[in-house]
Design a protein around this motif. Structure first.
Motif, PDB file in Angstrom:
ATOM      1  N   ASN A 154       0.961  -1.243   0.104  1.00  0.00           N
ATOM      2  CA  ASN A 154      -0.359  -0.379  -0.138  1.00  0.00           C
ATOM      3  C   ASN A 154       0.366   1.029   0.138  1.00  0.00           C
ATOM      4  N   ALA A 155       0.621   1.954  -1.046  1.00  0.00           N
ATOM      5  CA  ALA A 155       1.288   3.622  -1.104  1.00  0.00           C
ATOM      6  C   ALA A 155       1.537   4.276  -0.249  1.00  0.00           C
ATOM      7  N   VAL A 156       0.245   4.636   0.775  1.00  0.00           N
ATOM      8  CA  VAL A 156      -0.406   5.358   1.944  1.00  0.00           C
ATOM      9  C   VAL A 156       0.332   4.566   2.695  1.00  0.00           C
ATOM     10  N   TYR A 157       0.065   3.353   3.335  1.00  0.00           N
ATOM     11  CA  TYR A 157       0.287   2.628   4.424  1.00  0.00           C
ATOM     12  C   TYR A 157       1.040   1.468   4.259  1.00  0.00           C
ATOM     13  N   PRO A 158       2.329   2.063   4.603  1.00  0.00           N
ATOM     14  CA  PRO A 158       3.232   0.381   3.626  1.00  0.00           C
ATOM     15  C   PRO A 158       2.833  -1.165   4.602  1.00  0.00           C
ATOM     16  N   ASP A 159       3.018  -0.378   6.373  1.00  0.00           N
ATOM     17  CA  ASP A 159       2.626  -1.467   6.362  1.00  0.00           C
ATOM     18  C   ASP A 159       1.239  -2.247   5.886  1.00  0.00           C
ATOM     19  N   ASP A 160       0.460  -1.624   5.250  1.00  0.00           N
ATOM     20  CA  ASP A 160      -1.063  -2.586   5.112  1.00  0.00           C
ATOM     21  C   ASP A 160      -0.538  -3.432   3.549  1.00  0.00           C
ATOM     22  N   SER A 161      -0.301  -4.341   3.944  1.00  0.00           N
ATOM     23  CA  SER A 161       0.062  -4.840   2.233  1.00  0.00           C
ATOM     24  C   SER A 161      -0.433  -6.375   2.385  1.00  0.00           C
TER      25      SER A 161
END
Length: 89
Positions: free
Chosen positions: A37-44
């Motif tokens: 996720n570009a906005v939330y890198p920990d959210d893949s």
């Protein structure tokens, strides 16, 4: 699921005859792909990639929508040679 396993889509599109399973529903598992996720890198998001036999295309699909129908068993070459030697004695 291992690379090379034959898989099928658990929920394929059906034709007029609900018993028909289309050839496109069967494919070879080629691996997992993770999208960041570009906005939330920990959210893949991780999904499976399958080479569909009918269309000859690789596409991504939710892993929980796949069922392994033929598992690939990887052999150690040296074990195969040892087994071969024992059977010829």
């Amino acid at each position: 699921m291992n690379v090379g396993d034959m898989v099928r889509n658990k929920f394929p599109e059906r034709g007029v005859n609900q018993m028909t399973v289309w050839d496109g529903d069967i494919g070879l598992f080629v691996g997992f792909k993770t999208y960041q996720n570009a906005v939330y890198p920990d959210d893949s998001y991780t999904c499976s990639e399958v080479l569909w036999l009918r269309s000859h295309r690789i596409s991504s699909i939710q892993t929980n929508l796949l069922q392994v129908i033929n598992k690939v068993v990887l052999c150690n070459r040296s074990n195969d040679e040892q087994t071969k030697d024992k059977t010829t004695e």
